[in-house]
Design an enzyme around this catalytic site. Structure first.
Site, PDB file in Angstrom:
ATOM      1  NE  ARG A   1      37.053  41.578  49.216  1.00  0.00           N
ATOM      2  CZ  ARG A   1      37.989  40.064  48.334  1.00  0.00           C
ATOM      3  NH1 ARG A   1      38.160  40.544  48.036  1.00  0.00           N
ATOM      4  NH2 ARG A   1      37.271  38.762  49.434  1.00  0.00           N
TER       5      ARG A   1
ATOM      6  CG  HIS B   1      43.047  37.991  49.869  1.00  0.00           C
ATOM      7  ND1 HIS B   1      41.549  38.666  49.583  1.00  0.00           N
ATOM      8  CD2 HIS B   1      42.858  36.846  48.463  1.00  0.00           C
ATOM      9  CE1 HIS B   1      41.907  38.021  48.147  1.00  0.00           C
ATOM     10  NE2 HIS B   1      42.716  37.473  48.040  1.00  0.00           N
TER      11      HIS B   1
ATOM     12  CD  GLU C   1      38.582  33.976  44.581  1.00  0.00           C
ATOM     13  OE1 GLU C   1      39.845  33.932  44.424  1.00  0.00           O
ATOM     14  OE2 GLU C   1      38.033  35.075  43.673  1.00  0.00           O
TER      15      GLU C   1
ATOM     16  CG  ASN D   1      35.986  37.574  44.500  1.00  0.00           C
ATOM     17  OD1 ASN D   1      35.465  39.037  45.275  1.00  0.00           O
ATOM     18  ND2 ASN D   1      37.394  37.088  45.289  1.00  0.00           N
TER      19      ASN D   1
ATOM     20  CE1 TYR E   1      39.569  39.120  38.708  1.00  0.00           C
ATOM     21  CE2 TYR E   1      38.607  37.158  40.104  1.00  0.00           C
ATOM     22  CZ  TYR E   1      38.890  39.102  39.475  1.00  0.00           C
ATOM     23  OH  TYR E   1      39.639  39.988  41.142  1.00  0.00           O
TER      24      TYR E   1
ATOM     25  CD  GLU F   1      38.945  38.905  44.810  1.00  0.00           C
ATOM     26  OE1 GLU F   1      39.427  38.692  43.373  1.00  0.00           O
ATOM     27  OE2 GLU F   1      39.225  38.852  45.865  1.00  0.00           O
TER      28      GLU F   1
HETATM   29  C1  PNW Z   1      41.151  36.185  42.820  1.00  0.00           C
HETATM   30  N1  PNW Z   1      41.272  30.379  38.619  1.00  0.00           N
HETATM   31  O1  PNW Z   1      41.803  34.912  42.582  1.00  0.00           O
HETATM   32  C2  PNW Z   1      42.182  36.326  44.039  1.00  0.00           C
HETATM   33  O2  PNW Z   1      40.476  36.549  45.200  1.00  0.00           O
HETATM   34  C3  PNW Z   1      42.481  37.694  44.144  1.00  0.00           C
HETATM   35  O3  PNW Z   1      43.182  37.464  44.898  1.00  0.00           O
HETATM   36  C4  PNW Z   1      43.437  37.096  41.877  1.00  0.00           C
HETATM   37  O4  PNW Z   1      44.461  38.546  43.042  1.00  0.00           O
HETATM   38  C5  PNW Z   1      42.537  37.937  42.096  1.00  0.00           C
HETATM   39  O5  PNW Z   1      41.762  37.721  41.839  1.00  0.00           O
HETATM   40  C6  PNW Z   1      42.689  38.120  39.904  1.00  0.00           C
HETATM   41  O6  PNW Z   1      43.833  37.002  39.890  1.00  0.00           O
HETATM   42  C7  PNW Z   1      41.465  33.717  41.456  1.00  0.00           C
HETATM   43  O7  PNW Z   1      42.269  30.420  38.480  1.00  0.00           O
HETATM   44  C8  PNW Z   1      43.208  33.062  41.091  1.00  0.00           C
HETATM   45  O8  PNW Z   1      40.355  30.964  38.565  1.00  0.00           O
HETATM   46  C9  PNW Z   1      42.400  32.376  40.455  1.00  0.00           C
HETATM   47  C10 PNW Z   1      41.538  32.388  40.011  1.00  0.00           C
HETATM   48  C11 PNW Z   1      40.392  32.722  40.432  1.00  0.00           C
HETATM   49  C12 PNW Z   1      40.892  33.410  41.016  1.00  0.00           C
END
Ligand code: PNW
Length: 462
Positions: free
Chosen positions: A78, A122, A167, A295, A297, A367
């Site tokens: 990707r 992106h 995102e 995605n 996290y 992601e």
């Molecule tokens: C994603 N938050 O970004 C992006 O898709 C990537 O480009 C990035 O490198 C990756 O996650 C890691 O950060 C985010 O603040 C940036 O919640 C910020 C947030 C979440 C995702």
């Protein structure tokens, strides 16, 4: 490997990157300026004044990077197209040198047996379009659809999976409300207009691309979070509902149900009358999706309180229009180098919710990954045990979700390489491959070796 959990055959073992984070070569091949060039070159925006000017130099080193992926057993890659490489000022015919770069990259991937998975946006909007108002202007949605149609025409003979946006929450609310990301504006009503025009651009782009190519697969990637109240009180329950509306349902409902959540519209009344929402827009946004990219996290646990200070001097405005009282609550779980709590169960909750409330729908994790400290040791190895643990735990949860009936078809680890982590510059390393930014030398980390073994077995250890 000992006892393991096998994934369905054909499961995509992917890695992900994004153009501005890895390519470098910003002044080459006729590429125009993007909002991230302007933003990162403006003092005070990125940690230590770092920029994506060189990044991982992938623009020159892509054959080496594709060979690396083949060595790791990556089945799907990707990556995103830099809009200003293809349309330097955001309009008109494609820049042939930009199209040639991506065409060669795609050929290289196909020769290595890797399926290319393209993201159209992106976050690197052509600066010329931001100068005309950017995403808060409706015209930017039309420009995006035009760009998507042309980029698709150039690569559709070889690229069969197309993701419109990565995102949109970040583009709209980190870019135009909080200002932590490019273009760095701090204007809540403008951010809401941006959010809608991103959705509209998605819908127009999918319609345009699908018209001549009905058999390709079209989707979008959202960053989705479970949102829980910090306490049992009514105020926190209501806040969790509002944050869920902004973060998750603001995107899912128009895309998959053809409407904005009624409670979200009520919540936003003090901020905007939403007069940018025109008749017919929701029908345009509600295009059939062939897949949804997720995605994941961390989880948001939220309590009503004072807005905490941001990372730079002064209090930046909240990225939550109408809910500036949002305060994240820490549960004391282990955190990554980003300060994000490690919460693999949250991934399962997101996947099951999508299946239950919005499905059936083919899902891909587009992601997931972790920033953690790691360096090349004297033995030439990079021991990133935290990342191996993190990935193993999250892959197990993904496996469990499939067993529970979720139609999850693949998993793209963020990221192939350490890269430019937006406002945090090169200080955070997400790669399963280490990048030495002085020499551009790549070193496969322990997590990369773990990925190779798992992909080869199509399974993760229990
Ligand atoms: C994603 N938050 O970004 C992006 O898709 C990537 O480009 C990035 O490198 C990756 O996650 C890691 O950060 C985010 O603040 C940036 O919640 C910020 C947030 C979440 C995702």
């Amino acid at each position: 490997m000992g006892e393991s959990r096998r994934f369905p055959s054909g499961f995509a073992w992917g890695v992900a990157t994004a153009s501005y984070q890895i390519e470098g070569g910003v002044g080459e091949g006729g590429r125009g300026e993007s909002i991230w060039d302007r933003f990162s070159h403006t003092e005070g925006n990125v940690l230590a004044g770092q920029t994506g000017d060189v990044a991982c130099d992938h623009f020159h080193r892509y054959p080496e990077d594709v060979a690396l992926m083949a060595d790791l057993g990556v089945t799907h890659y990707r990556f995103s197209l830099a809009w200003p490489r293809l349309q330097p000022d955001g309009t008109g015919g494609l820049n042939p040198r930009g199209a040639d770069f991506y065409s060669k990259l795609v050929d290289e991937l196909l020769e290595a047996g890797i399926t290319p998975w393209v993201t159209l946006y992106h976050w690197d909007l052509p600066q010329a379009l931001e100068d005309r108002g950017g995403w808060p202007e409706r015209d930017t949605a039309h420009r995006f659809a035009d760009y998507a149609e042309k980029a698709h025409a150039a690569l559709s003979d070889r690229v069969r999976h197309w993701t419109t946006l990565n995102e949109p929450w970040c583009s709209a609310f980190l870019g135009y409300a909080e200002g932590r990301h490019a273009p760095g504006r701090q204007d809540h009503p403008a951010a809401l207009r941006a959010a809608h025009h991103l959705m509209l651009g998605h819908g127009q782009a999918v319609a345009a691309m699908r018209e001549g190519d009905p058999d390709a697969e079209f989707g979008i990637t959202l960053n989705l979070f479970p949102v829980d109240p910090g306490t049992d009180g009514d105020a926190d329950a209501d806040l969790a509902r509002r944050i869920d509306a902004l973060m998750n349902r603001q995107w899912l409902d128009p895309l998959l149900r053809g409407q904005y959540p009624a409670d979200l519209i009520d919540d936003l009344a003090p901020v905007s009358d939403l007069d940018h929402l025109l008749d017919g827009d929701l029908k345009t946004i509600n295009q059939p999706l062939d897949f949804l990219g997720v995605n994941y996290y961390f989880r948001h646990v939220v309590s009503v309180g004072e807005q905490p200070r941001g990372w730079r001097a002064g209090d930046p405005p909240s990225p939550w229009p109408g809910s500036s009282d949002m305060t994240p609550v820490s549960r004391g779980l282990p955190t990554t180098a980003m300060g994000w709590e490690v919460d693999p169960d949250g991934l399962g909750e997101v996947l099951r919710r999508l299946h239950r409330e919005y499905g059936p729908l083919p899902l891909y994790i587009t992601e997931n990954g972790i920033a953690c400290p790691d360096e090349v040791g004297e033995d030439g190895a990079v021991h990133d045990a935290d990342r191996v643990d993190y990935l193993r735990q999250h892959f197990r949860i993904a496996h469990q979700a499939i067993a529970d009936g979720v139609d999850l078809r693949g998993y793209f680890v963020w990221s192939l390489l350490d890269n430019f982590e937006w406002a945090l510059g090169y200080s955070k390393r997400f790669g399963i491959v280490h990048c030495d930014y002085d020499t551009q030398r790549r070193t496969v980390k322990d997590s990369g070796h773990w990925f190779r073994r798992s992909a080869a077995a199509n399974a993760v250890e229990i």
